[in-house]
Design an enzyme around this catalytic site. Structure first.
Site, PDB file in Angstrom:
ATOM      1  CG  HIS A   1      -2.091  -0.931   1.074  1.00 22.67           C
ATOM      2  ND1 HIS A   1      -3.389  -0.579   1.349  1.00 22.67           N
ATOM      3  CD2 HIS A   1      -2.160  -2.204   0.631  1.00 22.67           C
ATOM      4  CE1 HIS A   1      -4.196  -1.600   1.107  1.00 22.67           C
ATOM      5  NE2 HIS A   1      -3.473  -2.610   0.681  1.00 22.67           N
TER       6      HIS A   1
ATOM      7  CB  CYS B   1      -6.699  -1.609   5.416  1.00 19.52           C
ATOM      8  SG  CYS B   1      -6.854  -2.829   6.717  1.00 19.52           S
TER       9      CYS B   1
HETATM   10 ZN    ZN Z   1      -4.543  -4.263   0.208  1.00 21.76          ZN
END
Ligand code: ZN
Length: 292
Positions: free
Chosen positions: A200, A231
């Site tokens: 990420h 998330c």
């Molecule tokens: Zn992810």
């Protein structure tokens, strides 16, 4: 991962027809593996409540491998009702006990036991299985996550039938030195498994981490067009690396991907239009490099 990791984390529910159009643009851009949805409970993730409709209506080139995220055995049952539309399943857990509890309300051990049953059933149906380990490089609740624990979980997943194990930097805590050391150790521990990096870009270090992983032989990366994704816990842990930023970097480095970058940028632009807000992808904003 955009249609799953991305659409799941949008505040609004995207219309099924828009999802289908965007996924089909990704297929046309030459992506060969697309995670199209998750068979999660519709009351928990209303953004993906149309998972079955998406699977049934989707039109992708025959060489595209369609994958779905299955949160548990019930999710796999739902996926198997559409077996002909799916080539791969992804099952996940966190390497951090606290994050796993907050995300799926189970202990790591209970998640592992569930995944072992899920992968066994899926493999018997001829599905490719990927195990995804979240917070593999750090946890917002527990801090450092010992690599030995992550690799022990990965070893269990691989033994349970996951040909591929993805290591997720779910909240953007990894750095390139850590990534290089981690994947070096992972290669030694799991010689037979396909190792995948899932970064990420929460703190802008996603592509630096990709380079570090590439340098120790990782060849598989998960990303999301437009830098969509995030998330669910904690809130604000946004942004997979953008697929078009990743593809642009790889092409400029002389690494072929088979992806048509211009078509991929069109797909990200279409997502931006549907979502009606500027997306985080750099290449979408700056455009493809033109060397003239
Ligand atoms: Zn992810």
């Amino acid at each position: 991962m955009g249609p799953r990791d991305g659409f799941q984390n949008e505040p609004e529910v995207i219309a099924t027809a828009d999802k289908l159009a965007l996924i089909e643009l990704l297929g046309r851009a030459g992506l060969k593996r697309i995670e199209v949805t998750s068979l999660v409970r519709p009351d928990v993730v209303p953004q993906l409540a149309d998972a079955e409709q998406v699977l049934e209506a989707l039109r992708l080139p025959a060489d595209v491998s369609v994958s779905v995220l299955v949160p548990n055995e019930r999710g796999l049952e739902r996926a198997l009702a559409h077996r002909a539309r799916i080539q791969e399943i992804n099952g996940f857990l966190s390497a951090s006990e606290t994050h796993n509890q907050m995300n799926v309300s189970r202990s790591i051990e209970d998640s592992l036991a569930g995944l072992e049953r899920t992968f066994a059933t899926a493999a018997a149906e001829g599905l490719r299985c990927e195990g995804v380990i979240s917070t593999a490089f750090g946890c917002p609740y527990e801090g450092r996550v010992p690599p030995a624990r992550v690799l022990a979980i990965a070893t269990r997943l691989h033994a349970a039938g996951a040909q591929e194990v993805a290591f997720g930097d779910t909240t953007g805590m990894a750095n390139p030195v850590q990534v290089r050391e981690f994947f070096r150790a992972a290669r030694e521990t799991l010689p037979g498994a396909e190792l995948t990096a899932h970064f990420h870009n929460t703190r802008g270090q996603g592509l630096a981490n990709v380079l570090a992983a590439l340098e120790v032989g990782v060849e598989s990366f998960e990303s999301s067009f437009g830098e969509l994704g995030g998330c669910p816990v904690p809130a604000g842990a946004t942004g997979n690396i953008a697929t078009e930023d990743l593809v642009s970097m790889l092409h400029e480095m002389g690494i072929a991907t088979g992806v048509d970058l211009a078509a991929l940028i069109e797909a990200a632009a279409a997502a931006q239009a549907v979502l009606d807000r500027p997306l985080g992808s750099h290449v979408l904003t700056a455009g493809q490099i033109e060397w003239g």
